[in-house]
Design a protein around this motif. Structure first.
Motif, mmCIF file in Angstrom:
data_model
loop_
_atom_site.group_PDB
_atom_site.id
_atom_site.type_symbol
_atom_site.label_atom_id
_atom_site.label_comp_id
_atom_site.label_asym_id
_atom_site.label_seq_id
_atom_site.Cartn_x
_atom_site.Cartn_y
_atom_site.Cartn_z
ATOM 1 N N GLU A 71 -1.529 -13.504 4.330
ATOM 2 C CA GLU A 71 -1.823 -12.065 5.363
ATOM 3 C C GLU A 71 -0.560 -11.698 6.087
ATOM 4 O O GLU A 71 -0.419 -10.396 6.173
ATOM 5 N N TYR A 72 0.320 -12.595 6.286
ATOM 6 C CA TYR A 72 1.628 -12.006 7.250
ATOM 7 C C TYR A 72 2.986 -12.709 6.386
ATOM 8 O O TYR A 72 3.164 -13.928 6.212
ATOM 9 N N LEU A 73 3.834 -11.953 6.025
ATOM 10 C CA LEU A 73 5.076 -12.394 5.493
ATOM 11 C C LEU A 73 6.091 -11.868 6.253
ATOM 12 O O LEU A 73 6.338 -10.532 6.430
ATOM 13 N N GLU A 90 -3.028 -10.207 -2.405
ATOM 14 C CA GLU A 90 -4.367 -9.302 -2.414
ATOM 15 C C GLU A 90 -4.545 -9.347 -0.959
ATOM 16 O O GLU A 90 -5.141 -8.080 -0.222
ATOM 17 N N GLU A 91 -4.294 -10.330 0.121
ATOM 18 C CA GLU A 91 -4.990 -10.149 1.459
ATOM 19 C C GLU A 91 -3.673 -9.850 2.432
ATOM 20 O O GLU A 91 -3.877 -10.017 3.754
ATOM 21 N N LEU A 92 -2.607 -9.371 2.090
ATOM 22 C CA LEU A 92 -1.500 -9.044 2.750
ATOM 23 C C LEU A 92 -1.697 -7.978 3.705
ATOM 24 O O LEU A 92 -2.094 -6.722 3.292
ATOM 25 N N LEU A 117 -2.810 -3.761 3.515
ATOM 26 C CA LEU A 117 -1.577 -3.566 4.346
ATOM 27 C C LEU A 117 -1.634 -2.553 5.484
ATOM 28 O O LEU A 117 -1.862 -1.367 4.892
ATOM 29 N N LYS A 118 -1.354 -3.294 6.608
ATOM 30 C CA LYS A 118 -1.740 -2.429 7.667
ATOM 31 C C LYS A 118 -0.342 -2.066 8.717
ATOM 32 O O LYS A 118 -0.016 -0.893 9.152
ATOM 33 N N GLU A 119 0.708 -2.902 8.564
ATOM 34 C CA GLU A 119 1.853 -3.019 9.200
ATOM 35 C C GLU A 119 2.914 -3.252 8.437
ATOM 36 O O GLU A 119 3.044 -3.911 7.661
ATOM 37 N N LEU A 141 2.107 5.338 0.969
ATOM 38 C CA LEU A 141 1.180 4.229 1.465
ATOM 39 C C LEU A 141 -0.077 4.746 2.440
ATOM 40 O O LEU A 141 0.086 4.543 3.559
ATOM 41 N N PRO A 142 -1.043 5.206 1.936
ATOM 42 C CA PRO A 142 -2.007 5.753 2.791
ATOM 43 C C PRO A 142 -2.850 4.749 3.568
ATOM 44 O O PRO A 142 -3.276 5.031 4.472
ATOM 45 N N GLN A 143 -2.683 3.439 3.045
ATOM 46 C CA GLN A 143 -3.248 2.508 3.696
ATOM 47 C C GLN A 143 -2.690 1.894 5.207
ATOM 48 O O GLN A 143 -3.370 1.263 5.935
#
Length: 477
Positions: A71-73, A90-92, A117-119, A141-143
């Protein structure tokens, strides 16, 4: 610490919060470990959700695509030049690439597959200086909800999409210019490395003067060892002072030389710092090797008292149990495996992290019957050593609650004994009758003249016979 990749030992040490189990690990911190390649994590830690790899020397994103739950890298402060190999995450939700060397801004298009991906953080990268940088990322990146910690407004995204074709063209042109610049920088770095290598080859006996302090005869016994050690210390101090001046000049020349901020220059800086540190460690290790081993027992067989770890201790003579008790204040949080206890008949030796503590005992003890325990609260090491010679102790009855009459009797007897002693010392001080002669005559009963005793014993019988034998009394038959 020299580490060019991710090792199993490193991962296990960083998994202490998970009982050093790595297969079920969900979060791991591997920052500032001088890692130059991401590897094995996608095989060892499939359940990872949070991965910290900031402040390393990683040039490429790789071997993380199989981390489906990630989720976080965090890859901030590395040498990454391109965003890649993240399609399988997939869950990044959050990706931090702050202060890298990303110039191929169009490489962010691979993040379209990361729907959660949000941030995204790209601050400090060369691509952030491109004209239209933010609009290009927002439209691509629209997401995304946040870019470089700033929220993306709906109006901003609509405007970016309207001008996307024009912005994309500008970004491509700037990327090409940056790629040409990077190619020239790489050529300059390669040329610079070749010149340094050639310069080192041309230098006569490079580094020879720095090895003069090595003493090849340090293993030979010498009666003047103390004097030579003192002289060697003075020479070493002189060398250090001379070497420090030369190192200062070299450091000054290295740090004052203008260089571009590139992955190569950052790696070169790291190599230089690592080389300096290794040289200091080698010198320090050389000093430790030259230090003569500690003498525990002299050649004459005399055992010495030694406290090299500088621990507080106490030796108690437990006479009641006929043993010695040694209380050694070992470091509280030190692992017990670093302690080695050796009890001998005349002395005890404890090795604490390789440093000897040795104490000569007053009398001989039984090594086979000795025992050592570690306190769970203080960490102290307590060693019980039974004495070799058995000592017979008098039976001491435990005090019991005496009756009032018994205590009165004992007090009376004590007073009488005290009075008798006083009479024997000076009987004239007391006015009561002297009974000493009576006691002595009583003790002489049966020891004096027999005539006196018989006379006393026979007189009653004589009087009794005279009174019974009369004229009117018939004789006894």
């Amino acid at each position: 610490m020299t580490n060019h990749g991710v090792t199993e030992d490193l991962v296990r040490r960083r998994a202490e919060h998970n009982n050093c189990e790595i297969f079920s690990l969900e979060e791991i911190t591997l920052h500032q470990q001088e890692i130059e390649k991401i590897e094995y994590l996608d095989k060892w830690c499939r359940d990872l959700k949070i991965l910290y790899l900031q402040n390393n020397l990683i040039p490429k994103i790789e071997n993380v695509s199989k981390l489906k739950k990630l989720e976080y890298l965090n890859l901030a402060l590395n040498n990454i030049e391109k965003i890649e190999n993240l399609e399988g995450c997939e869950e990044l939700q959050k990706l931090d690439l702050t202060a890298n060397f990303i110039g191929e801004l169009s490489s962010i298009e691979v993040l379209k597959h990361n729907m959660h991906l949000k941030e995204l953080f790209l601050m400090g990268n060369p691509c952030t200086e491109f004209e239209g940088y933010r609009q290009f990322v927002v439209a691509t990146l629209p997401q995304l909800k946040y870019l470089d910690s700033k929220e993306i407004e709906r109006s901003e995204r609509i405007q970016a999409l309207q001008n996307y074709a024009e912005i994309k063209k500008k970004i491509r042109e700037q990327e090409q210019a940056y790629c040409l610049k990077r190619a020239r920088e790489k050529e300059e770095v390669a040329q610079k490395i070749q010149e340094k290598q050639k310069k080192k080859k041309d230098e006569p006996n490079p580094g020879f003067d720095r090895c003069w302090y090595t003493d090849i005869n340090n293993t030979m016994p010498d009666p003047l060892q103390d004097k030579e050690n003192q002289q060697h210390t003075e020479e070493e101090n002189e060398y250090q002072h001379w070497g420090a001046d030369e190192d200062n000049e070299e450091d000054r020349a290295f740090w004052e030389e203008p260089t571009p901020y590139t992955p190569e220059s950052r790696l070169e800086t790291h190599r230089y710092i690592e080389e300096k540190r290794r040289a200091k460690e080698d010198l320090r290790g050389h000093k430790k090797k030259e230090k003569p081993p500690r003498t525990l027992i002299t050649t004459e067989g005399k055992v010495l008292n030694i406290n090299e770890p500088k621990l507080h201790f106490s030796l108690k003579d437990d006479e009641e149990n006929n043993q010695f008790i040694l209380d050694l204040a070992v470091y509280r949080h030190m692992d017990t495996s670093l302690i080695d206890v050796d009890v001998q008949p005349t002395y005890i030796r404890v090795m604490v992290k390789g440093k000897p503590f040795q104490l000569v005992l007053p009398v001989e003890v039984k090594p086979d019957s000795s025992s050592a325990k570690r306190s769970q609260t203080t960490g102290h090491l307590v060693i019980n050593m039974p004495k070799a010679k058995e000592i017979i102790m008098a039976n001491r009855k435990a005090p019991t609650s005496a009756k009032p009459s018994d205590s009165n009797k004992s007090q009376t007897n004590t007073r009488r004994r005290q009075r008798v002693e006083r009479l024997e010392v000076d009987p004239n001080k007391y006015s009561f009758p002297d009974v000493a002669n009576i006691v002595q005559e009583k003790e002489r009963t049966g020891q004096g003249p027999i005539r006196l005793q018989q006379q006393k014993a026979v007189e009653p019988e004589k009087s009794y016979t005279d009174s019974v034998d009369g004229e009117d009394v018939p004789p006894l038959i």
